[in-house]
Design an enzyme around this catalytic site. Structure first.
Site, PDB file in Angstrom:
ATOM      1  N   HIS A  20       5.027  19.164  61.776  1.00 18.94           N
ATOM      2  CA  HIS A  20       6.305  18.539  61.433  1.00 18.94           C
ATOM      3  C   HIS A  20       7.054  19.418  60.446  1.00 18.94           C
ATOM      4  O   HIS A  20       6.473  19.948  59.505  1.00 18.94           O
ATOM      5  CB  HIS A  20       6.053  17.159  60.796  1.00 18.94           C
ATOM      6  N   ASP A  70       9.545   1.343  58.670  1.00 11.96           N
ATOM      7  CA  ASP A  70      10.210   2.543  58.148  1.00 11.96           C
ATOM      8  C   ASP A  70      11.687   2.549  58.549  1.00 11.96           C
ATOM      9  O   ASP A  70      12.554   2.880  57.747  1.00 11.96           O
ATOM     10  CB  ASP A  70       9.502   3.806  58.667  1.00 11.96           C
ATOM     11  N   ARG A  76      17.589   2.229  52.375  1.00 16.41           N
ATOM     12  CA  ARG A  76      17.621   3.363  51.428  1.00 16.41           C
ATOM     13  C   ARG A  76      18.931   4.127  51.555  1.00 16.41           C
ATOM     14  O   ARG A  76      19.510   4.576  50.567  1.00 16.41           O
ATOM     15  CB  ARG A  76      16.448   4.314  51.704  1.00 16.41           C
ATOM     16  N   LYS A 135       5.161   8.041  60.347  1.00 14.56           N
ATOM     17  CA  LYS A 135       5.533   8.344  61.739  1.00 14.56           C
ATOM     18  C   LYS A 135       4.519   9.294  62.393  1.00 14.56           C
ATOM     19  O   LYS A 135       4.180   9.153  63.562  1.00 14.56           O
ATOM     20  CB  LYS A 135       6.946   8.928  61.797  1.00 14.56           C
TER      21      LYS A 135
HETATM   22  N1  URA Z   1      12.763  12.161  57.049  1.00 15.23           N
HETATM   23  C1  URA Z   1      12.100  11.000  57.257  1.00 15.23           C
HETATM   24  O1  URA Z   1      11.523  10.790  58.319  1.00 15.23           O
HETATM   25  N2  URA Z   1      12.084  10.081  56.266  1.00 15.23           N
HETATM   26  C2  URA Z   1      12.694  10.262  55.089  1.00 15.23           C
HETATM   27  O2  URA Z   1      12.633   9.402  54.242  1.00 15.23           O
HETATM   28  C3  URA Z   1      13.386  11.462  54.883  1.00 15.23           C
HETATM   29  C4  URA Z   1      13.406  12.412  55.880  1.00 15.23           C
END
Ligand code: URA
Length: 436
Positions: free
Chosen positions: A82, A161, A168, A187
C-alpha cells in the site's frame, strides 16, 4: 456504557479500553451514536492521541464492522502493498508482476484515485479491454492459476471507516495520525493480507508533508500490524517531486512497461526494487533482504516479470500486445511543451502542484464522479538535480478537452512549481528509512 463518559475520558487524556472502543465503533456504524458525539470524540482523539493498544483495538473494531475477505483459498503467504499516495506513483503496477513472477501470490484489491493521486485500477483500465469485474471465486482461481489478479475493493469492507472518514473530513480531524493509521490498516487487514509492505510518502506531494509526521504514521501502522499479528514493514520515501517521469494513467502504464523492460527511470526503478524485495522477504521466499534484491533484479533482467505482466493483462481481458506496441495505449490529441527560461539546475518540481496540474488536464478526479481522460497527463523531461539549458524542454502536457483559458492557468501553475537555480541543489534521499 455511555458515549458521554468515553468522550470525557479521552478529553482528559486517558487510554480507552477495547470494550469502549468496540462500543463507539459499533454504535456509530449502526446509527445509535449521533454525529455530534462522534465528532467530539474524534476531536478529543485528535488532541490527546491514542496509544498502540488503542490504535490496534480501533483497527480491529473497524475491520469487524464489515466483510472480511478470506484469502485462505489461495495458497501461500499473501503480501499486500500500500502506498499512502503520491504523484506519478505507479510502483504497484511494476512490483506486483515482479513478486508474482517469483512465486508470491498477489491478490490485489484496489480502489480508484481521487484528487491528484491516481488509483492502480484507473491506470490499468487505460489498457484496452482490461477490466476488474469478476466474482470473488474467479478472483481466487485466477490468483491460484497465475499468481496475480486485481479486483475492485468491495464496498462492504470497513463500513465504520467510511462513516468515520466522512465525519473526519468535515470536522478537521483527518490529519490525526492514530485515525489515519487505523483507517489504512483496517482496509488492508479486511482485504485479507497476511503481511503488508507500506510505502509511506513524505514531502509536498504526499499526504504527510513533513518527515516527522510521515515517520510517526509509519511507526503507528507498523505497531498496529504487530498487535494484530500481520507483519508490516514501512518504507518512508520521497514525494517532494513526482516519482518517475510520467503522471497520468496511460502514460504511467507505458512507463511501468518500460521499467519492467529495465529501461525505466532510475528513481522509480529503485523504489520498485526496494518494495518488491521487502515483499519477497515477508512472503518467506528468503530471509535475506540482499538475496531478495538479487532475485528481483534477476526477474527484471530475464524478462519473467514482463511475461507475468503480459499474462496478468491478458487474463483480465486486456490487450497484452500493448507491451510491445505501447503506442496502442490511449494517446492525447494535443501536446504542449514547456521550455526552460534560463540555464541552471532543476532545484524544485513541486509534486502536489504538478499533480494538480495533471488532474486539471483530465488525468485525475476532481470529485468521486468525474470521468477520467486516460490519455491525459504530464511527461517530465528533467528531474531535480539535473542540469538544463535555456530553451531545453522541461515537460510536456498531454490533453484533449482543455479550454485555452484553463490551459493558460495550468501552464501558470506549472511554471510556479518549477525552480531553476545556479547552484546544485541538495537532494532529498529517495528512501529515508525502513520501519520494521
Ligand atoms: N487514507 C486512508 O485510507 N485513510 C485516511 O485516514 C487517510 C488516508
Amino acid at each position: 456504557m455511555r458515549m458521554y463518559d468515553i468522550i470525557e475520558k479521552k478529553q482528559l487524556g486517558n487510554a480507552l479500553t477495547e470494550e469502549e472502543i468496540n462500543f463507539f465503533v459499533h454504535g456509530f456504524t449502526v446509527g445509535k451514536i449521533p454525529d455530534y458525539q462522534m465528532s467530539a470524540l474524534l476531536m478529543a482523539i485528535y488532541f490527546q492521541g491514542m496509544n498502540g493498544v488503542e490504535q490496534a483495538a480501533l483497527t480491529k473494531a473497524m475491520v469487524q464492522s464489515g466483510e472480511i475477505i478470506d484469502l485462505s483459498q489461495i495458497s501461500g503467504i499473501k503480501v499486500d502493498k500500500h502506498s499512502t499516495g503520491g504523484v506519478g506513483d505507479n510502483v504497484s503496477l511494476i512490483a506486483m508482476p515482479i513478486v508474482a513472477s517469483l512465486g508470491v501470490p498477489v491478490a490485489k484489491m484496489s480502489g480508484r484515485g481521487l484528487g491528484h493521486t491516481g488509483g492502480t485500477i484507473d491506470k490499468l483500465e487505460s489498457i484496452p479491454g482490461f477490466h476488474v469485474e469478476m466474482t470473488n471465486k474467479q478472483f481466487y482461481d485466477l490468483v491460484n492459476k497465475n499468481k496475480l489478479a486485481i479486483i475492485g475493493q468491495s464496498d462492504k469492507l470497513t463500513p465504520a471507516d467510511k462513516k468515520i472518514y466522512s465525519l473526519r473530513d468535515v470536522t478537521a480531524t483527518v490529519s490525526s495520525i492514530p485515525l489515519i493509521a487505523s483507517s489504512i490498516m483496517s482496509k488492508k487487514i479486511a482485504a485479507g493480507a497476511d503481511a503488508i509492505v507500506l510505502d509511506v510518502k513524505t514531502g509536498a506531494g504526499a499526504f504527510m508533508k513533513d518527515y516527522a509526521s510521515s515517520k510517526q504514521l509509519a511507526e503507528a501502522m507498523v505497531t498496529i500490524g504487530k498487535q494484530v499479528n500481520k507483519t508490516t514493514v514501512a518504507i518512508i520515501s520521497d514525494m517532494s517531486q513526482p516519482l518517475g517521469n510520467a503522471i497520468g494513467n496511460a502514460l504511467e502504464v507505458k512507463e511501468a512497461i518500460e521499467t519492467l523492460k529495465g529501461i525505466g527511470p532510475k528513481d522509480l526503478t529503485e523504489i520498485v526494487i526496494k518494495v518488491a524485495s521487502e515483499m519477497i522477504v515477508l512472503a518467506n521466499k528468503t530471509t535475506n533482504i540482499d538475496i531478495a534484491r538479487e532475485m528481483v533484479k534477476e526477474t527484471l533482467e530475464n524478462g519473467k516479470a514482463l511475461d507475468m505482466f503480459y499474462l496478468f493483462v491478458q487474463s483480465q481481458g486486456g490487450d497484452a500486445e500493448i507491451i510491445y506496441h505501447p503506442d496502442q495505449l490511449p494517446q492525447a490529441k494535443y501536446t504542449h511543451t514547456i521550455y526552460a527560461e534560463q540555464s541552471g539546475y532543476i532545484s524544485e518540481l513541486i509534486a502536489n502542484e504538478i499533480g494538480v496540474a495533471a488532474m486539471m488536464l483530465g488525468a485525475g478526479r476532481v470529485t468521486k464522479d468525474s470521468v477520467l481522460d486516460l490519455s491525459a497527463g504530464i511527461l517530465l523531461h528533467k528531474k531535480v538535480g539535473e542540469t538544463v539549458k535555456k530553451d531545453e524542454p522541461l515537460l510536456t502536457l498531454h490533453y484533449n478537452t482543455v479550454s485555452n483559458e484553463n490551459l493558460t492557468s495550468i501552464i501558470k501553475k506549472i511554471n510556479n512549481s518549477i525552480r531553476i537555480s545556479s547552484e546544485k541543489p541538495e537532494m532529498n534521499p529517495l528512501i529515508y528509512e525502513i520501519i520494521r
